[in-house]
Design a protein around this motif. Structure first.
Motif, PDB file in Angstrom:
ATOM      1  N   ALA B  59      83.654  18.805  40.586  1.00 16.88           N
ATOM      2  CA  ALA B  59      83.892  17.957  41.756  1.00 16.88           C
ATOM      3  C   ALA B  59      82.625  17.899  42.598  1.00 16.88           C
ATOM      4  O   ALA B  59      81.972  18.923  42.825  1.00 16.88           O
ATOM      5  CB  ALA B  59      85.050  18.501  42.588  1.00 16.88           C
ATOM      6  N   GLY B  60      82.283  16.700  43.040  1.00 17.14           N
ATOM      7  CA  GLY B  60      81.108  16.501  43.882  1.00 17.14           C
ATOM      8  C   GLY B  60      81.523  16.020  45.256  1.00 17.14           C
ATOM      9  O   GLY B  60      82.476  15.240  45.390  1.00 17.14           O
ATOM     10  N   LEU B  61      80.803  16.493  46.276  1.00 20.91           N
ATOM     11  CA  LEU B  61      81.067  16.050  47.647  1.00 20.91           C
ATOM     12  C   LEU B  61      79.947  15.108  48.082  1.00 20.91           C
ATOM     13  O   LEU B  61      78.771  15.473  48.068  1.00 20.91           O
ATOM     14  CB  LEU B  61      81.131  17.237  48.602  1.00 20.91           C
ATOM     15  N   PHE B  62      80.311  13.891  48.438  1.00 20.41           N
ATOM     16  CA  PHE B  62      79.361  12.860  48.849  1.00 20.41           C
ATOM     17  C   PHE B  62      79.557  12.554  50.329  1.00 20.41           C
ATOM     18  O   PHE B  62      80.691  12.367  50.773  1.00 20.41           O
ATOM     19  CB  PHE B  62      79.602  11.559  48.071  1.00 20.41           C
ATOM     20  N   ASP B  63      78.470  12.480  51.059  1.00 17.08           N
ATOM     21  CA  ASP B  63      78.528  12.037  52.452  1.00 17.08           C
ATOM     22  C   ASP B  63      78.269  10.534  52.470  1.00 17.08           C
ATOM     23  O   ASP B  63      77.175  10.081  52.127  1.00 17.08           O
ATOM     24  CB  ASP B  63      77.456  12.770  53.270  1.00 17.08           C
TER      25      ASP B  63
END
Lengths: 123, 384
Positions: B59-63
């Protein structure tokens, strides 16, 4: 062997009348993951400032300029299958091409390691 | 050596680059920051390929706080929005989200967006580089009794990847309204309000990577704590804009300003699905006449996917050739980390758009063989 550097982040390691050209470790770090390298043809004639080589990263294609004029003596065939060598061994196994120097006096305009390190520091 | 970085708004460089709520958080985590859509944004952390593959596997967290978050409310808001959007807003149930377009009178694409029915109002997410123009456009075409509010103090985070649900689940969000689904139960393109402790969040099951995942609207002052809590989960790493671009390209999703523009229309762009059946029959939205004519008559060009041979990538602007004839132009292209080879999106003449058509792309004086392929390049894995 003496290594010289350019403000465009190429290095050239000179031994006798032949120079091996690559991009610096700083440059590969800026470019990120290299996915393809377009090399010149062996035997091609290049002039200082030409861009006989292109380095493709995930985000952009970048020209690599030759720091000296001469004839391309050899290219790094290993990069065809392993372009990531430019990331992992930028200043050794990830070299790009070798040039037979037409005018060794052109080297005088380049930086030595200390000057290049100071240049990178100033960026 | 020289680089040619593409920026989203090179013709409109802002005087001052602005910062977003997570600016300090990104810098602390070692992100490389670049100017994008008028803001400092993280382009990469550890490297685009590693971040890309992490998102596909974990899982990746993108702003994506640069995007414009808007609300529209007031008497008759659904029918008012139908005057500017080709979607069936009247049939959009509370808690449901839909992809839509802002169109010009001439049928050109001004922006693409997500619209959500939040019960007492509609929530729109528009592109960062176009948000100010979008607000002007909406204000011009919506009646005065419709209130348009720009949530410019809210951040927007996207948590994307096969382990996104597990990671968000660990935060123990509570539905803000009894009887609403838990975050794990939300289906693709469903949305609901939640509380994370005392912190209100607007969560939708959607994204821009082709993976399962969420987009989370959060007050600016709570954004860093939320990002920190998500990245504390073993499945989650922060991901920059570089991998966001390569992920959406593999997913076949167009990027405004590159694959979509005022010069492209929804039919050529392959976005006819965004024009609902009822709206096709009834019209009555801005740009309806030219768009409905294009639907009936077909278009000169089509957006297609191209798979390239070899390793060299074709970039935006490269010409697509069929023999000696120029038949199109690449609008997005690059190396696909998941496939290990270059891919591209292009607009090509409709008679060259069939799957399997062999074409060539001109890159630096060379012709790279390419074949028209069905998008997405990498299958979508939405939670339905």
């Amino acid at each position: 062997m003496t290594t010289y550097y350019t403000e465009d982040h190429e290095w050239i390691a000179v031994e006798g009348d032949t120079g091996t050209v690559g991009i610096t470790n700083y440059a590969q770090g800026q470019l990120g993951d290299i996915t393809y390298v377009e090399l010149p043809a062996a035997g091609a004639t290049v002039a200082k400032g030409d861009a006989p080589c292109v380095v493709d990263s995930v985000k952009a294609a970048s020209d690599v300029y030759t720091p000296v004029s001469g004839e391309v003596a050899e290219v790094n065939e290993a990069l065809a299958d392993a372009p990531e060598l430019v990331n992992t061994e930028a200043e050794s196994g990830g070299w790009l091409f070798r040039v037979k120097l037409a005018d060794p006096a052109e080297l005088g305009a380049l930086m030595d390691k200390a000057a290049y390190d100071a240049f990178v520091e100033s960026l | 050596m020289s680089e040619n970085f593409e920026t989203a708004n090179d013709d409109e460089a802002p005087l001052e680059v602005l910062t977003l709520p997570l600016d300090g958080w990104h810098r602390q985590r070692g992100a490389r920051m670049v100017e994008f859509a008028g803001y400092w944004m993280p382009v990469q952390y550890e490297g685009i390929i590693a971040e890309h593959l992490w998102t596909r596997e974990h899982a990746g967290l993108f702003d994506v706080s640069h995007m414009g978050q808007l609300t529209a409310s007031g008497e008759g808001v659904a029918s008012a929005l139908e005057a500017v959007l080709p979607a069936d807003i009247a049939a959009l149930k509370p808690g449901r989200q839909r992809y839509s377009l802002l169109l010009s009178e001439e049928g050109g694409i001004l922006d693409d967006l997500m619209v959500t029915n939040r019960g007492d109002h509609f929530y729109l997410v528009v592109n960062g580089a176009t948000k100010w123009d979008d607000i002007g456009h909406l204000r011009e075409h919506l009646p005065d009794e419709i209130t348009l509010n720009h949530l410019d103090e809210h951040g927007l985070l996207a948590l994307q990847g096969p382990e996104a649900a597990e990671a968000l689940g660990a935060l123990g969000l509570k539905p803000a309204i009894a009887g609403m689904p838990e975050v794990a139960e939300l289906k693709f393109m469903q949305a609901a309000p939640y509380f994370w402790g005392e912190v209100p969040l607007g969560v939708s099951r959607s994204g821009y990577t082709g993976e399962d995942g969420y987009e989370i609207s959060v007050r600016g002052e709570d954004a860093a704590a939320l990002a920190e809590a998500l990245c504390a989960q073993p499945q989650v790493r922060p991901i920059g804009l570089g991998a966001r671009d390569s992920l959406r390209l593999e997913a076949g999703l167009p990027l405004y300003g590159h694959d979509l523009s005022e010069e492209t229309d929804p039919v050529s762009a392959g976005l006819a699905f965004a024009i609902s059946k009822r709206r096709r029959a009834e019209g009555g939205f801005l740009g309806a006449d030219p768009v409905l004519a294009a639907l009936a008559d077909g278009t000169y060009a089509q957006r297609v996917g191209l798979a390239l041979e070899g390793r060299q990538a074709a970039r935006e602007g490269a010409l697509v050739m069929s023999g000696d004839a120029e038949v199109g132009r690449v609008t997005s292209g690059g190396f696909s980390p998941s496939l290990g080879r270059p891919i591209a999106m292009a607009y090509v003449a409709a008679d060259k758009a069939a799957e399997g058509t062999a074409l060539e792309i001109e890159v630096r004086g060379k012709r790279l063989p390419a074949k028209v392929v069905t998008m997405p390049f990498v299958p979508h894995r939405y939670f339905r």
